[in-house]
Design a protein around this motif. Structure first.
Motif, short mmCIF file in Angstrom:
data_model
loop_
_atom_site.label_atom_id
_atom_site.label_comp_id
_atom_site.label_asym_id
_atom_site.label_seq_id
_atom_site.Cartn_x
_atom_site.Cartn_y
_atom_site.Cartn_z
N PHE A 1 5.14 -28.56 -6.55
CA PHE A 1 4.59 -28.96 -5.25
C PHE A 1 3.79 -30.25 -5.38
CE2 PHE A 1 1.66 -29.03 -1.69
CZ PHE A 1 2.50 -28.72 -0.63
N SER A 2 4.18 -31.25 -4.62
CA SER A 2 3.45 -32.52 -4.54
C SER A 2 3.60 -33.01 -3.11
CB SER A 2 4.03 -33.54 -5.52
OG SER A 2 3.44 -34.81 -5.33
N ILE A 3 2.50 -33.20 -2.42
CA ILE A 3 2.51 -33.41 -0.98
C ILE A 3 3.39 -34.57 -0.55
CG2 ILE A 3 0.51 -34.94 -0.89
CD1 ILE A 3 1.18 -32.04 1.52
N SER A 4 3.56 -35.59 -1.41
CA SER A 4 4.33 -36.77 -1.03
C SER A 4 5.78 -36.74 -1.52
CB SER A 4 3.65 -38.04 -1.58
OG SER A 4 3.58 -37.99 -2.99
N ALA A 5 6.16 -35.73 -2.29
CA ALA A 5 7.52 -35.66 -2.85
C ALA A 5 8.52 -35.19 -1.79
CB ALA A 5 7.54 -34.73 -4.05
N VAL A 6 9.74 -35.71 -1.88
CA VAL A 6 10.79 -35.37 -0.92
C VAL A 6 11.04 -33.87 -0.88
CG1 VAL A 6 13.28 -35.54 -0.50
CG2 VAL A 6 11.95 -37.60 -0.99
N PHE B 1 10.40 -28.52 1.74
CA PHE B 1 9.86 -27.16 1.62
C PHE B 1 8.84 -26.87 2.73
CE2 PHE B 1 6.26 -24.72 -0.35
CZ PHE B 1 6.86 -23.47 -0.35
N VAL B 2 7.96 -27.84 3.00
CA VAL B 2 6.96 -27.67 4.07
C VAL B 2 7.63 -27.47 5.42
CG1 VAL B 2 5.16 -28.86 5.38
CG2 VAL B 2 5.10 -28.88 2.88
N LEU B 3 8.66 -28.27 5.70
CA LEU B 3 9.37 -28.12 6.97
C LEU B 3 10.06 -26.76 7.07
CD1 LEU B 3 10.95 -31.67 7.54
CD2 LEU B 3 8.89 -30.69 8.58
N LEU B 4 10.51 -26.24 5.94
CA LEU B 4 11.10 -24.90 5.91
C LEU B 4 10.04 -23.86 6.29
CD1 LEU B 4 13.42 -22.92 5.18
CD2 LEU B 4 12.64 -23.07 2.80
N LEU B 5 8.85 -23.99 5.72
CA LEU B 5 7.76 -23.07 6.05
C LEU B 5 7.38 -23.18 7.52
CD1 LEU B 5 5.33 -23.50 2.99
CD2 LEU B 5 7.08 -21.74 3.33
N SER C 1 11.70 -13.33 -6.60
CA SER C 1 12.04 -12.72 -5.31
C SER C 1 11.79 -13.69 -4.17
CB SER C 1 11.20 -11.46 -5.10
OG SER C 1 11.51 -10.48 -6.06
N ARG C 2 10.68 -14.39 -4.25
CA ARG C 2 10.37 -15.31 -3.16
C ARG C 2 11.35 -16.49 -3.15
NH1 ARG C 2 6.15 -19.60 -1.30
NH2 ARG C 2 6.26 -19.22 0.95
N ALA C 3 11.72 -16.98 -4.32
CA ALA C 3 12.67 -18.08 -4.40
C ALA C 3 14.00 -17.69 -3.78
CB ALA C 3 12.86 -18.52 -5.85
N GLU C 4 14.41 -16.46 -4.00
CA GLU C 4 15.65 -15.95 -3.38
C GLU C 4 15.51 -15.93 -1.87
OE1 GLU C 4 18.53 -15.25 -4.52
OE2 GLU C 4 18.43 -14.55 -6.60
N MET C 5 14.36 -15.49 -1.39
CA MET C 5 14.09 -15.39 0.05
C MET C 5 14.08 -16.78 0.68
SD MET C 5 10.98 -13.19 1.69
CE MET C 5 10.95 -12.73 3.42
N LEU C 6 13.45 -17.74 0.01
CA LEU C 6 13.40 -19.12 0.51
C LEU C 6 14.79 -19.75 0.54
CD1 LEU C 6 10.21 -20.27 -1.44
CD2 LEU C 6 10.40 -20.12 1.06
N ALA C 7 15.57 -19.50 -0.51
CA ALA C 7 16.92 -20.06 -0.57
C ALA C 7 17.80 -19.50 0.55
CB ALA C 7 17.55 -19.76 -1.94
#
Length: 524
Positions: free
Chosen positions: A390-395, A400-404, A510-516
Motif C-alpha cells: 500500500f502506497s497512497i500515490s501508487a497506481v 485498490f482504494v476505488l475498489l473499497l 481469505s481477504r485477498a480472494e474476496m477482493l479478487a
C-alpha cells in the motif's frame, strides 16, 4: 557529426541565423559555470554538443539569446533554432562577441584567463571578475580573442613570455569546434519528438508553449483558454487538470483529430482547435462528471491513470454546450473499460498506442456501433492483493482504494457511512489503516513488507484507528458496534471469522480472494 567553430557561431548569431524558440527555457547559468565551460574548452574536455532545427520559416514567438536581442534574419538564409545546447551556446557567444549589448538591467560577466592560475587538470584557469578585482598584470580578458584590434591592444602591457602564453590560449579557442547535429525539416511533429527525447532527462517538454509559439500565438491564446477551463472544473475537485498541459493537449488532439500522439498535436491547425474548443470543454467536463459519478473520483489524484480522461473526453464531446445522453449499455461498457484499464495497468506502457485504439473504439460506442472498448484481457487473482504494497500515490493502491470505495465503506467505530467526498478530496495516508495492526503483527515477528500488503488495509480513519487501538482484531472487535460488525466487514470486503481469528496468513489469503472476486465482478 558536424562541427561549428566559435567564429562561425558568433557570425551566424549576429546575422540572425541562429535563434532561440519560445518553447526553450531562459538562460540560467551563473558566472562561475560560464567560466568553467571556458576552462573545459581550453583543456580539450568534452563539453557537449548542440542540436539545431533548420527551417526557412521564422517562428512567430522567440526568445532572446540570454540578455541579447537578436537581429532579424537575412532573407533567403535558413534559420537554425536551438533545440539543445542553448546554455552552452549562449555562454560562448556572450563571452566572445563584442557587437551586441545586454538589454535593460541585464549584464554579461567578463571572463578572464588567469596567468598565475594553477594549470593542473582539475582547477579552472578562467574566472569571472568584476572590474574592481581585475589585476591588469595577471588577468587577461578573453572577450578580445575574436576582435583583432582589441586583442592587440590588450596584449601590449604583457611581457613577451606572457604574450606567448596568451597567444596559445587564443589559438586554442580559435581552433575549438562545437559538435553539432542539424535537423532539416518542416515537419514540426518530428521536431517536437526530437525536443521531447533530448529533454526527457532534463527540462520536460512543454508542448503547450511550443504550440502556442508555433501556431496560435496571433489568433488564439490556448494557454488562457486552458486557464479558464481549469477554473471552470476546479469547484469539482479537478483544478489540477489545468496544470497538466500534456493531458489537456491530448484531449484536444483526440477530439479534433482522433489521435493523441505528439505528431498529431504538431499538425493541428489553430483555427480548427479554436472552432472546436467548446466541444473539448464539454467533453472534459462530461468525462469528469462520469468518473465522479460512477467511481466516486473526487479529484485528479484519485485516478490511477489520468489518461483515461482522453478517450472519455472524446465520448462526451458535443457542440454548442449539448450534453451526451448516455444509455445504460454505454455506461456499462465505459465502466468496464475503466476498471479493466486500471487493474491491467493499461497505461503504464504503450500509452499512445493504447490511447489510439481506445479513442477509435470509444467513438464507435458513442455512435452506438459494435465496440471492443471494454474487451481488455485481464484477470485479477489474490496475488494482486498479497504482493502489492500500500502506497497512497501508487497506481495499484489507487485502484485498490476505488475498489473499497465502490462498496460504500462504513466506519469501524460508529457504523455510519464514511464521508467519501471528504476522504477522497483530502486523500492522504491517514484515512487508510491496517486491519491487523502493525504493533500486534510486529510482536509476531512479521516484517513491514508483509504487514503492508493491500490485503491488510481498509478505509479506517485516524480517529477510528486510534479508538480501536493497536491490539489484536479479536480484542478491538469489542470496541466496534456489536450489532453492525457483520455489515461493517461486508462493506470493507473483509471476511469476519478469519479477521477475528488473529491468524494473519489465513486472514490475508481469505481477504485477498474476496477482493479478487469483487474486482473481477466489476469487470464483467
Amino acid at each position: 557529426m558536424n562541427e561549428l567553430s566559435i567564429r562561425t557561431l558568433i557570425t551566424q548569431v549576429q546575422q540572425g541565423q541562429i535563434r532561440v524558440p519560445a518553447f526553450q527555457r531562459g538562460f540560467v547559468w551563473d558566472n562561475d559555470r560560464i567560466a568553467f565551460l571556458m576552462d573545459s574548452i581550453y583543456k580539450g574536455y568534452p563539453f557537449g554538443s548542440a542540436i539545431f532545427w533548420q527551417t526557412k520559416e521564422q517562428l512567430k514567438s522567440e526568445r532572446k539569446l540570454g540578455p541579447f536581442s537578436l537581429p532579424e534574419p537575412l532573407q533567403d538564409f535558413p534559420i537554425s533554432y536551438v533545440l539543445d545546447g542553448q546554455q552552452r551556446l549562449t555562454s560562448i557567444f556572450g563571452t566572445f562577441q563584442t557587437d551586441l549589448n545586454p538589454e535593460g538591467d541585464e549584464s554579461w560577466p567578463k571572463i578572464y584567463f588567469d596567468l598565475q592560475g594553477d594549470g593542473d587538470l582539475q582547477e579552472s584557469q578562467f574566472v569571472a571578475l568584476p572590474d574592481s578585482e581585475v589585476d591588469q598584470n595577471r588577468h587577461f580578458p578573453i572577450n578580445t580573442f575574436f576582435d583583432t584590434t582589441a586583442y592587440r591592444r590588450a596584449t601590449r602591457s604583457f611581457s613577451d613570455e606572457q604574450a606567448e602564453i596568451i597567444d596559445k590560449v587564443q589559438s586554442t579557442f580559435k581552433e575549438a569546434k562545437i559538435p553539432q547535429q542539424v535537423i532539416e525539416t518542416d515537419n514540426r511533429g518530428k521536431v517536437a519528438i526530437v525536443f521531447e527525447r533530448v529533454n526527457r532527462l532534463g527540462v520536460e517538454l512543454d508542448v503547450l508553449q511550443l504550440l502556442s509559439a508555433w501556431t496560435w500565438s496571433e489568433e488564439f491564446d490556448l494557454q488562457d483558454r486552458f486557464k479558464d477551463l481549469a477554473e471552470l472544473i476546479a469547484p469539482f475537485g479537478f483544478g489540477d487538470v489545468g496544470d497538466d498541459s500534456n493531458l489537456l493537449l491530448r484531449c484536444c488532439a483526440a477530439v479534433v483529430a482522433g489521435d493523441a500522439s505528439p505528431n498529431t498535436l504538431m499538425s493541428m491547425s489553430g483555427a480548427e482547435v479554436r472552432d472546436r474548443f467548446d466541444e473539448i470543454e464539454n467533453g472534459l467536463q462530461g468525462a469528469i462528471d462520469f468518473v465522479r459519478g460512477q467511481l466516486h473520483v473526487e479529484k485528479l489524484a484519485n485516478l490511477p491513470y489520468p489518461s483515461v480522461l482522453v478517450p472519455l473526453t472524446v465520448f462526451f464531446s458535443q457542440k454548442n454546450g449539448k450534453s451526451t445522453k448516455l444509455t445504460n449499455d454505454q455506461r456499462k461498457v465505459l465502466t468496464k473499460w475503466l476498471w479493466r484499464s486500471f487493474f491491467s495497468r493499461r497505461f503504464s506502457a504503450g500509452v499512445l498506442r493504447n490511447l489510439k485504439r481506445d479513442i477509435e473504439e470509444i467513438k464507435k460506442l458513442k455512435d452506438k456501433l459494435p465496440s471492443a472498448l471494454g474487451e481488455i484481457a485481464v484477470n485479477v487473482n489474490k496475488d494482486f492483493f498479497l504482493e502489492k504494497r500500500f502506497s497512497i500515490s501508487a497506481v495499484d493502491s489507487k485502484t485498490f482504494v476505488l475498489l473499497l470505495v465502490n462498496k460504500n465503506p462504513l466506519s469501524f467505530v460508529s457504523g455510519n457511512n464514511v464521508n467519501l467526498k471528504n476522504v477522497l478530496s483530502s486523500y492522504n495516508r491517514t484515512e487508510f489503516h491496517h486491519l491487523m495492526p502493525q504493533s500486534f503483527l510486529k510482536k509476531n515477528s512479521l516484517s513491514s513488507k508483509e504487514i503492508n500488503i493491500l490485503a491488510n488495509f481498509a478505509m479506517i480513519s485516524a480517529a477510528d484507528n486510534k479508538h480501536l487501538g493497536g491490539v489484536a482484531p479479536s480484542e478491538y472487535k469489542k470496541r466496534m458496534p456489536s450489532t453492525q460488525v457483520d455489515e461493517i466487514l461486508n462493506h470493507a470486503l473483509c471476511p469476519k471469522h478469519d479477521l477475528f481469528s488473529d491468524d494473519f496468513v489465513n486472514f490475508t489469503n481469505s481477504r485477498a480472494e474476496m477482493l479478487a472476486q469483487a474486482a473481477n465482478q466489476l469487470m464483467i
